[in-house]
Design an enzyme around this catalytic site. Structure first.
Site, short mmCIF file in Angstrom:
data_model
loop_
_atom_site.label_atom_id
_atom_site.label_comp_id
_atom_site.label_asym_id
_atom_site.label_seq_id
_atom_site.Cartn_x
_atom_site.Cartn_y
_atom_site.Cartn_z
N ASN A 160 0.82 -1.23 0.00
CA ASN A 160 0.00 0.00 0.00
C ASN A 160 0.85 1.27 0.00
O ASN A 160 0.35 2.35 -0.33
CB ASN A 160 -0.95 0.01 1.19
CG ASN A 160 -2.28 -0.64 0.84
OD1 ASN A 160 -2.62 -0.78 -0.33
ND2 ASN A 160 -3.03 -1.05 1.85
N LEU A 397 -3.76 -9.15 6.09
CA LEU A 397 -3.55 -8.85 4.66
C LEU A 397 -2.21 -8.17 4.38
O LEU A 397 -1.89 -7.87 3.24
CB LEU A 397 -4.70 -7.98 4.14
CG LEU A 397 -6.07 -8.68 4.03
CD1 LEU A 397 -7.14 -7.71 3.55
CD2 LEU A 397 -6.03 -9.87 3.08
N HIS A 398 -1.43 -7.87 5.37
CA HIS A 398 -0.07 -7.38 5.22
C HIS A 398 0.05 -6.13 4.33
O HIS A 398 1.04 -5.98 3.58
CB HIS A 398 0.85 -8.50 4.69
CG HIS A 398 0.58 -9.81 5.37
ND1 HIS A 398 0.82 -10.00 6.71
CD2 HIS A 398 0.04 -10.97 4.92
CE1 HIS A 398 0.45 -11.23 7.05
NE2 HIS A 398 -0.03 -11.84 5.98
N CYS A 399 -0.96 -5.28 4.39
CA CYS A 399 -0.93 -3.99 3.66
C CYS A 399 -0.75 -4.17 2.15
O CYS A 399 -0.19 -3.29 1.49
CB CYS A 399 0.18 -3.07 4.16
SG CYS A 399 0.10 -2.70 5.90
N ALA A 400 -1.17 -5.31 1.63
CA ALA A 400 -1.00 -5.52 0.18
C ALA A 400 -2.24 -6.24 -0.35
O ALA A 400 -2.18 -7.41 -0.74
CB ALA A 400 0.27 -6.32 -0.11
#
Ligand SMILES: Cc1ncc(COP(=O)(O)O)c(C=O)c1O
Length: 443
Positions: A160, A397-400
């Site tokens: 992100n 979601l690991h910012c992706a």
């Protein structure tokens, strides 16, 4: 699981009114006297101290297995802690004054720029810009470069930190193409070449996925960019300090790295490296200690992109981290992490009801592995690993978000295991054992 309402204290009159935070302001309150209030504060204070002591015991007595190196590396080499401490005690503000403490800070910044320039093959150390993290480096690069009517190509595997600035730029008139990665998180140079248009200004690609570790062919994509006269930006958040990166060889015009992950520096450090002749406008203007007679931002690097007091202690730690890496050698670090990644991939893949995402070949990934237990919330698995086994991982979601849509697992996210140089084979063995025990009663 909802968020527990915390009691909030409102000082009024002689006593205190207590109201639950989730209640409407008009809800009835009850009064407690000040003595009771003092006892409550005392409890909070000591309660907090106890929690801290407990946390320290956890770390030192029962060794934590830290598998969250993709978020930030831990622990740091001893020299990093020492360098931060030393810089806090013995340096002033860089580029501002002429006394010995200020000069000490100046020297440190210059040495670190030089070291970074030689490590990533940047021709001129003045093109090395300190930022507070990789996100800031990416924002400065993207927003300082792209103008209304420009076209930028990126991939669905981006963090992100790339996607959100691009989304904002898109709203103000920049055209954005997001190339779809395959199930393994891979985008080909051919896809990139085919997306280039007359107004394409930039290709922005992550060097390795922070969800499944897939390594992108950056040298080949760089060649495509170079051949078409398009600028090339690489987000090396998951590779700096782990894979060799040569800005010249890979035709990289803008390289963004965090200081606190693979480079082993402290949090609050990042770096943007800008190729010679590439003009990036400033995102933040202010004091630089140079051209103080002017109200305009200095036009020269690195001052143009570095306003305000720099994180000298953090940069001192970053320098020590980099020196540690140079001493150990990138290939030794990579080999060690590859061995552990293979062990993790093999071990998790063998477990019943465990699904491992992305490539299963550690030659094609960095040490980031995403998995789920079928039908079980990754947050629950990660919490169990932490609470019952002292194993630190990251769920979600690991910012992706687009990466999860590409490789699978968007609905629930994944449990991410990310290895670092200080992990051992025993750590991985224990992690696989723990996962084996966790799977049984849950499925
Ligand atoms: C691929 C990628 N890009 C960018 C970032 C942002 O890095 P930072 O936390 O230093 O801002 C991360 C962080 O995890 C990342 O994995």
């Amino acid at each position: 699981m909802g968020i527990e309402p915390t009691p909030r204290l409102f000082g009024r009159g002689t006593g205190f009114e207590v109201r639950q935070a989730h209640q409407h302001p008009s809800a009835p309150t009850f009064i407690i006297d000040q003595a009771l209030f003092r006892r409550y504060v005392k409890f909070l204070f000591f309660g907090d101290k106890l929690r801290k002591v407990h946390a320290m015991r956890e770390i030192f007595n029962r060794k934590i297995i830290y598998l969250d190196n993709a978020a930030t590396s831990w622990p740091k080499p001893e020299a990093v802690y020492e360098a931060v401490d030393h810089a806090m005690r013995y340096s002033g503000n860089a580029s501002r004054s002429g006394h010995r403490l200020a000069l000490e800070a100046d020297r440190l910044l210059y040495q670190t720029r030089k070291l970074l320039a030689s490590f990533f093959n940047v021709q001129d150390p003045a093109q090395v810009v300190f930022t507070k993290n990789c996100t800031e480096a990416l924002n400065v690069a993207l927003k300082g470069l792209l103008k209304v009517g420009d076209h930028v190509i990126t991939t669905s595997m981006e963090h992100n930190s790339v996607l959100r600035p691009l989304s904002r730029l898109q709203r103000s008139g920049v055209e954005v193409t997001v190339l779809q990665a395959n199930k393994e998180g891979y985008v080909t140079p051919k896809q990139v070449a085919e997306a280039i248009r007359g107004n394409t200004k930039l290709i922005a690609v992550t060097h390795a996925s922070n969800v499944v570790g897939t390594i992108m062919p950056i040298a080949d994509i760089g060649k495509v960019a170079h051949d078409h006269g398009v600028l090339f930006l690489v987000d090396a958040a998951q590779t700096a300090g782990i894979l060799p990166i040569d800005m010249e060889e890979s035709y990289i015009d803008l390289l963004c790295v965090p200081g606190h992950k693979g480079l082993m520096g402290p949090a609050g450090t990042g770096v943007l490296m800008v190729g010679k002749g590439v003009e990036v406008e400033s995102l933040i203007e202010g004091g630089t200690g140079s051209l103080s007679e002017s109200v305009e931002q200095p036009p020269f690097m690195p001052d143009k992109l570095e306003s305000g007091t720099l994180n000298v202690p953090g940069i001192a730690g970053l320098k020590a981290g980099l020196e540690f890496i140079m001493e150990v050698g990138l290939s030794a670090i990579r080999q060690h992490e590859q061995k552990l990644t293979k062990q993790l991939l093999d071990g998790l893949s063998e477990l019943d009801n465990v699904v491992v995402f992305g490539p299963k070949d550690p030659n094609r990934t960095v040490g980031v592995v995403s998995a789920v237990i079928r039908g079980v919330d990754p947050a629950q698995v990660s919490a169990l690993l932490d609470r019952e086994y002292g194993i630190a991982t990251r769920p979600g979601l690991h910012c992706a978000p687009l990466a999860h849509k590409s490789i699978g697992g968007f609905e629930t996210g994944t449990v991410r295991f990310s290895v670092g140089y200080f992990n051992t084979e025993e750590d991985i063995q224990k992690t696989i054992q723990a996962m084996k025990r966790i799977v049984k009663p849950l499925v």
